[in-house]
Design an enzyme around this catalytic site. Structure first.
Site, short mmCIF file in Angstrom:
data_model
loop_
_atom_site.label_atom_id
_atom_site.label_comp_id
_atom_site.label_asym_id
_atom_site.label_seq_id
_atom_site.Cartn_x
_atom_site.Cartn_y
_atom_site.Cartn_z
CG ASP A 135 -2.04 1.01 1.11
OD1 ASP A 135 -2.37 1.40 -0.03
OD2 ASP A 135 -2.58 1.43 2.15
CG HIS A 142 -4.43 10.56 2.26
ND1 HIS A 142 -5.53 10.53 3.10
CD2 HIS A 142 -3.59 9.59 2.69
CE1 HIS A 142 -5.35 9.57 4.00
NE2 HIS A 142 -4.18 8.98 3.78
NE ARG A 151 3.91 14.07 10.53
CZ ARG A 151 3.34 13.20 9.69
NH1 ARG A 151 2.90 12.04 10.15
NH2 ARG A 151 3.20 13.46 8.41
CD GLU A 208 -6.59 4.64 4.27
OE1 GLU A 208 -5.92 3.77 3.67
OE2 GLU A 208 -6.12 5.41 5.13
CD GLU A 210 -5.50 2.89 -0.50
OE1 GLU A 210 -4.67 2.22 -1.16
OE2 GLU A 210 -5.42 3.06 0.72
CG ASP A 242 -6.01 0.09 2.87
OD1 ASP A 242 -6.07 -1.10 3.21
OD2 ASP A 242 -5.09 0.85 3.22
CD GLN A 249 -3.86 4.45 10.48
OE1 GLN A 249 -5.08 4.48 10.27
NE2 GLN A 249 -3.00 4.93 9.61
CE1 TYR A 253 0.74 7.09 14.43
CE2 TYR A 253 2.25 6.96 12.57
CZ TYR A 253 1.61 7.71 13.54
OH TYR A 253 1.84 9.05 13.61
CB THR A 358 -6.33 7.82 1.11
OG1 THR A 358 -6.30 6.79 2.07
CG2 THR A 358 -7.69 8.48 1.12
#
Ligand code: CA
Length: 427
Positions: A135, A142, A151, A208, A210, A242, A249, A253, A358
Site C-alpha cells: 500500500d 491526503h 503532526r 480509504e 484507493e 483499504d 492505528q 503505528y 487514499t
C-alpha cells in the site's frame, strides 16, 4: 502490437447503454460463478458477461496459444502468467469477435447463448490470487491532510515524502471481493493518553478510496524494473477500499507503521480493467518539485484520468455520495511506484497488488476518507435520512465507483460494495 480494441469508433453487436461501464473498448477480466459452473474467467460487455472458457471451448481462440485450463479459474493468475503481449492479443481477439461487423460469433445463436450471460445472473468472485500486497501513500493532498491533523500543519509532509513513494507491506490474505461483508475489528486503543490502553471494537472505522494495480511476473530477485519498463509489468487496475481502524492505528503505528488497523480487510472490485484499456485516458501528473532522483524520472503521460466516488448507504436507506475524487491527482504514478518497489532488487510476482494510497483532491468534497471528510470527527456529515457520520456505522454499506470518459468513450470499473457487520465481541 497495436491495441486495436481501443478504437473509439468500434461498436458491438451486443447492445451497450450510454452509461455502461463496459463498452467494447473496455473488455475487463474477471472470474464468475453461477448455478451451472464453479468458476470461470470472463469479460464484460454492456449488461452481459462473456464466458471466455466457453469462447475457448467453442474454438474461437484457436491458434492463440491458450489452453482451456487457462480460463477455468479460480483466479486470473494462470492466464496472467502469459504476460502482457498475450493478454493484449486476447483482448484484441475478443474485441474483434464482439465487433458489429464480425459475423462469426454474432450469427451463431447457440454459441452466443452459451457465451453471453446476463451479469445480473452471475456472481463475481475475487479475480486475482494476491501474492503480496503493498500500500502506497502517493496522494499529496491526503498525506498533507493527515500530517496537518496529526503532526504539524507547517510541516505536514515528512522530509522523505517528495523524494520517494512511501509505502508499507500490507496483508494479502484478507483482501476480499465486492459484496463480501466486512466485520468491525476488535483491538487495542488508547483513547485517554493519561490512562492505560483499552480493548474493544474500533470506534473509528474508516474507508480509504484507493485504486490498485495488479502485476504480471516481474524480473528475477536482485534485478530492478525501470519506470520505462513498468507498463510491461502492469496487467490492470481495480478499485480498492483499504478499510482502516483509526483508533487502533493511532496507538499501534509507531515505530513500524500500520498493522492490525489495516490487516482485517481490504475490499476490491471484481473487474480488472487492463492498463491497455486505460491508455486513452493518460494525462500528465502534477509537477514534482524538487526533481526526483534519476531512477524515479519518467517520460510521457503516466497519470490516468479516472473519476472516483464514494457513497454511504445506511441500512435500509438511500445512497449518499460523500466524496468525488480523481486518480489523476496522484503525485507518484504507477511507473514510479513499481520502479521504487523493485529498486533494491525486490522481485515482483504475477498477482501482486499495489494500491495507491487514499486518493484525495484539494477540496473537502474530494477527500478520500472519513478521517479527512469529517476532519477527525470535528465536522460530521449529515446524510439524507438526517443521521450523521463521523466514521462508518455497523450496517452501513460503503460503495466505491470509478470511470474514465473521453471522446464519447466511457470506461468503468463497476463497483466495490461492502457492508459493515458488528464486531464479534465474544470469543
Ligand atoms: Ca491505505
Amino acid at each position: 502490437m497495436d491495441i486495436n480494441a481501443n478504437d473509439p469508433a468500434k461498436k458491438s453487436w451486443v447492445s451497450v447503454s450510454e452509461n455502461s461501464d463496459f463498452p467494447i473498448q473496455n473488455l475487463p477480466f474477471g472470474v464468475y460463478r453461477d448455478k451451472s459452473t464453479a468458476h470461470r474467467v470472463c469479460s464484460a460487455i454492456g449488461d452481459q458477461i462473456i464466458d471466455l472458457y466457453k469462447l475457448c471451448e467453442l474454438g474461437y481462440l484457436e491458434g492463440m496459444g491458450f489452453e482451456l485450463t487457462d480460463f477455468a479459474g479460480p483466479y486470473l493468475n494462470t492466464l496472467m502468467k502469459q504476460g502482457k503481449a498475450s493478454m493484449r492479443r486476447l483482448r484484441n481477439a475478443i474485441s474483434e469477435l464482439m465487433d458489429q461487423d464480425t459475423a462469426h460469433l454474432r450469427d451463431n445463436e447457440s454459441h452466443t447463448k452459451a457465451v453471453l450471460k446476463p451479469a445480473a445472473d452471475v456472481e463475481m468472485l475475487m479475480p486475482v490470487e494476491v501474492g503480496d500486497y503493498t500500500d502506497f501513500y502517493s496522494s499529496m493532498e491526503h498525506a498533507t491532510n493527515v500530517g496537518t491533523m496529526f503532526r504539524d500543519p507547517d510541516n505536514a509532509l515528512l522530509p522523505n515524502w517528495r523524494h520517494l513513494p512511501v509505502a508499507y507491506h500490507g496483508r494479502s490474505s484478507s483482501i476480499v471481493v465486492s459484496g463480501e461483508p466486512v466485520r468491525r475489528p476488535m483491538g487495542q486503543t488508547r483513547p485517554d493518553d493519561s490512562a492505560p490502553p483499552v480493548f474493544g471494537p474500533t470506534k473509528l472505522l474508516d474507508f480509504e478510496l484507493e485504486a490498485a494495480f495488479v502485476t504480471f511476473d516481474g524480473k528475477p530477485l536482485g534485478e530492478r524494473i525501470s519506470t520505462a519498463e513498468a507498463d510491461d509489468f502492469i496487467f490492470g487496475m481495480l478499485l480498492f477500499n483499504d478499510w482502516s481502524a483509526r483508533d487502533i492505528q493511532k496507538w499501534e503505528y509507531v515505530p513500524l507503521g500500520p498493522f492490525l488497523a489495516k490487516s482485517f480487510a481490504s475490499s476490491v472490485s471484481p473487474w480488472v480493467v487492463t492498463l491497455d484499456a486505460l491508455d486513452a485516458f493518460r494525462t500528465p501528473g502534477p509537477e514534482q518539485e524538487p526533481e526526483v532522483l534519476p531512477y524515479l524520472r519518467y517520460s510521457g503521460d503516466k497519470n490516468i484520468d479516472i473519476n472516483l466516488e464514494v457513497a454511504i448507504v445506511p441500512e435500509g436507506g438511500e445512497e449518499n455520495v460523500v466524496c468525488r475524487s480523481n486518480y489523476k491527482y496522484m503525485y507518484w504514478n504507477m511507473n514510479q511506484q513499481l520502479a521504487h518497489h523493485s529498486v533494491n532488487g525486490c522481485n515482483i510476482r504475477c498477482g501482486d497488488m499495489l494500491a495507491s494510497g487514499t486518493i484525495s483532491g484539494k477540496t473537502p468534497d474530494s477527500f478520500g476518507s472519513m478521517l479527512e471528510i469529517s476532519w477527525r470527527g470535528t465536522k460530521p456529515v449529515t446524510l439524507k435520512d438526517g443521521s450523521t457520520r463521523k466514521f462508518i456505522n455497523d450496517g452501513d454499506e460503503v460503495v466505491m465507483r470509478g470511470h474514465c470518459k473521453k471522446d464519447g468513450v466511457r470506461i468503468g470499473f463497476g463497483e466495490v460494495r461492502s457492508k459493515v457487520l458488528p464486531a464479534f465481541t465474544d470469543l
